[in-house]
Motif scaffolding. Structure first.
Motif, PDB file in Angstrom:
ATOM      1  N   ARG A 104       0.818  -1.217   0.000  1.00 31.63           N
ATOM      2  CA  ARG A 104       0.000   0.000   0.000  1.00 31.63           C
ATOM      3  C   ARG A 104       0.853   1.268   0.000  1.00 31.63           C
ATOM      4  NH1 ARG A 104      -0.110  -1.461   5.350  1.00 31.63           N
ATOM      5  NH2 ARG A 104      -1.689  -3.057   4.974  1.00 31.63           N
ATOM      6  N   ASN A 141      -1.627  -4.719   0.713  1.00 28.72           N
ATOM      7  CA  ASN A 141      -2.286  -3.670  -0.063  1.00 28.72           C
ATOM      8  C   ASN A 141      -3.653  -3.322   0.516  1.00 28.72           C
ATOM      9  OD1 ASN A 141      -2.423  -1.835  -2.257  1.00 28.72           O
ATOM     10  ND2 ASN A 141      -3.767  -3.239  -3.371  1.00 28.72           N
ATOM     11  N   CYS A 145       1.803   4.323  -7.309  1.00 28.60           N
ATOM     12  CA  CYS A 145       1.525   3.710  -8.604  1.00 28.60           C
ATOM     13  C   CYS A 145       0.478   4.506  -9.376  1.00 28.60           C
ATOM     14  CB  CYS A 145       1.079   2.257  -8.453  1.00 28.60           C
ATOM     15  SG  CYS A 145      -0.260   1.973  -7.298  1.00 28.60           S
ATOM     16  N   SER A 146       0.508   4.369 -10.682  1.00 25.09           N
ATOM     17  CA  SER A 146      -0.461   5.028 -11.553  1.00 25.09           C
ATOM     18  C   SER A 146      -1.803   4.305 -11.460  1.00 25.09           C
ATOM     19  CB  SER A 146       0.033   5.005 -13.000  1.00 25.09           C
ATOM     20  OG  SER A 146       0.059   3.663 -13.484  1.00 25.09           O
ATOM     21  N   GLU A 147      -2.800   4.864 -12.128  1.00 18.84           N
ATOM     22  CA  GLU A 147      -4.128   4.235 -12.109  1.00 18.84           C
ATOM     23  C   GLU A 147      -4.078   2.835 -12.712  1.00 18.84           C
ATOM     24  OE1 GLU A 147      -8.526   5.212 -13.965  1.00 18.84           O
ATOM     25  OE2 GLU A 147      -7.250   6.903 -13.354  1.00 18.84           O
ATOM     26  N   GLU A 148      -3.339   2.683 -13.813  1.00 17.42           N
ATOM     27  CA  GLU A 148      -3.218   1.362 -14.446  1.00 17.42           C
ATOM     28  C   GLU A 148      -2.466   0.394 -13.544  1.00 17.42           C
ATOM     29  OE1 GLU A 148      -2.137  -0.362 -18.863  1.00 17.42           O
ATOM     30  OE2 GLU A 148      -0.792   1.166 -18.018  1.00 17.42           O
ATOM     31  N   GLU A 149      -1.389   0.887 -12.916  1.00 18.10           N
ATOM     32  CA  GLU A 149      -0.615   0.032 -12.011  1.00 18.10           C
ATOM     33  C   GLU A 149      -1.440  -0.376 -10.796  1.00 18.10           C
ATOM     34  OE1 GLU A 149       3.871   1.761 -13.023  1.00 18.10           O
ATOM     35  OE2 GLU A 149       2.660   2.656 -11.411  1.00 18.10           O
ATOM     36  N   ALA A 150      -2.299   0.529 -10.324  1.00 13.25           N
ATOM     37  CA  ALA A 150      -3.174   0.207  -9.189  1.00 13.25           C
ATOM     38  C   ALA A 150      -4.109  -0.947  -9.546  1.00 13.25           C
ATOM     39  CB  ALA A 150      -3.975   1.436  -8.780  1.00 13.25           C
ATOM     40  N   GLN A 151      -4.566  -0.996 -10.788  1.00 15.90           N
ATOM     41  CA  GLN A 151      -5.426  -2.098 -11.239  1.00 15.90           C
ATOM     42  C   GLN A 151      -4.643  -3.410 -11.273  1.00 15.90           C
ATOM     43  OE1 GLN A 151      -6.976  -0.709 -14.996  1.00 15.90           O
ATOM     44  NE2 GLN A 151      -8.595   0.499 -14.024  1.00 15.90           N
ATOM     45  N   TRP A 152      -3.392  -3.341 -11.745  1.00 15.88           N
ATOM     46  CA  TRP A 152      -2.555  -4.546 -11.742  1.00 15.88           C
ATOM     47  C   TRP A 152      -2.322  -5.026 -10.305  1.00 15.88           C
ATOM     48  CZ3 TRP A 152       1.432  -1.838 -15.424  1.00 15.88           C
ATOM     49  CH2 TRP A 152       0.958  -1.893 -16.746  1.00 15.88           C
TER      50      TRP A 152
END
Length: 364
Positions: free
Chosen positions: A176, A196, A180-187
């Motif tokens: 946590r 996390n 991270c970016s929005e895309e990385e947060a999804q990964w």
């Protein structure tokens, strides 16, 4: 909302669980008295809902609820099967947020599994076990992503992120805490990492600490310092006191809390902190049939809020008739609020507000 109560053995997890759920989880002065995760559902205290109950005298009264899971005490080496091992790590994976109970009270009559009271060491012990478990899960994801990369170069960014995350975990950082970016947060979310999950620290204090002033507690200061790094809240609680409060009538409860210089019980403060942590709020529906609180994410629009009641409400949404709690109370009835023009007609773009009292109009 499902909250997992974790911590080392004998820090007060089951005592706290008993107090807030009255579910009768066994509490004893030795490790591993909680063999199966105990689950209890507790009503969310909401004075607005109580006032509506008085106003409408409904046939049914339904508060929002929180599910607490009392997970057995983790010990050093749990990620490698020590104590009760990975069985309990898997139970943590199923919760929305982690409530980490940390012992901040002295007292030789309650055995400490590590032999002394040291909040920083205890938090780091739990964190390390969760991080080690996460590393195992992440390594398997990295292996799968590498195989996918051979067939499709588009997986390179995902692999790069997982390897950066792996280095952070190996350095003792929680997932946590990794930017991270929005895309990385999804990964990240797709990997189901324990570290996390949103976390709140419950500092289990003595009753004497509350009476003398929490600002004098070095143990509490240590927990707050650690929590600040995790952007986490700290809720000081005396689990023993909460157990006493749970058995009192409302008037006795208020007097008891007043003597300790508190306005709310630990349960109230914990639930409020958890709602804030998860970005939750409640809207209310009221009538003779039922007075009820509905939990939604902050920022939810009216049709999606209506869908919490029934999917047909969202599918056939026409409008929401909304009045604020304070305005309804000031008027004394919904009819009086309508006469004063305080009941608003809101459309599909309306963003729900905490404490909105709503009647949804729909047509399917």
């Amino acid at each position: 909302m499902k909250l997992g109560i974790v911590g080392l053995p004998n820090v007060g997890k089951s005592t706290l669980f008993n107090a807030i759920t009255n579910a009768g989880a066994q509490s004893a002065n030795y490790p591993f008295c909680t063999i199966e995760p105990n689950v209890g559902v507790v009503a969310v205290p909401d004075k607005r809902l109580d006032a509506l109950n008085e106003m409408y005298q409904p046939n049914k009264f339904t508060p929002a609820t929180v599910e607490f899971v009392d997970i057995a005490g983790l010990v050093r080496g749990a990620s490698k099967g020590e104590g009760l091992g990975n069985k309990f790590l898997s139970n943590i994976r199923e919760v929305d947020a982690v409530v980490h109970v940390v012992r901040c009270f002295e007292g030789g009559d309650v055995i400490h599994v590590e032999g002394s009271v040291d909040p920083a060491r205890d938090i780091e012990t739990i964190d390390l076990e969760l991080i080690l478990s996460d590393l195992e899960v992440l390594e398997r994801r990295i292996d799968r992503t590498r195989k996918s990369l051979k067939a499709d170069k588009r997986f390179q960014g995902e692999l790069d992120f997982y390897e950066r995350l792996q280095k952070a975990l190996e350095a003792g950082q929680s997932a946590r805490s990794v930017a991270c970016s929005e895309e990385e947060a999804q990964w990240m979310a797709s990997v189901s990492l324990l570290t996390n999950k949103p976390i709140i620290f419950v500092a289990n204090m003595s009753e004497g600490d509350f009476k003398t002033g929490l600002e004098h507690s070095a143990h509490l200061a240590t927990v707050r310092q650690y929590a600040e790094k995790e952007h986490a809240a700290v809720v000081p609680i005396c689990a023993e006191t909460e157990a006493e409060i749970a058995s009192l009538e409302p008037e006795e409860k208020e007097l008891f809390l007043s003597d300790l210089g508190l306005e709310q019980s630990g349960l109230d403060r914990l639930i409020t902190a958890c709602y804030d942590l998860l970005g939750l709020m409640s809207f209310l529906t009221a009538g003779k049939d039922e007075v009820r609180a509905w939990t939604i994410q902050k920022g939810t629009r009216a049709p999606q809020a209506a869908g919490k009641i029934h999917t047909d409400f969202e599918r056939g949404f026409i409008r929401a008739e909304v009045v604020s709690f304070d305005e309804l109370m000031a008027c004394g009835s919904m009819n009086a609020a309508r006469e004063k023009g305080l009941v608003r007609s809101e459309g599909k773009e309306y963003v729900m507000q905490d404490g909105d009292i709503v009647l949804f109009r729909f047509n399917v």
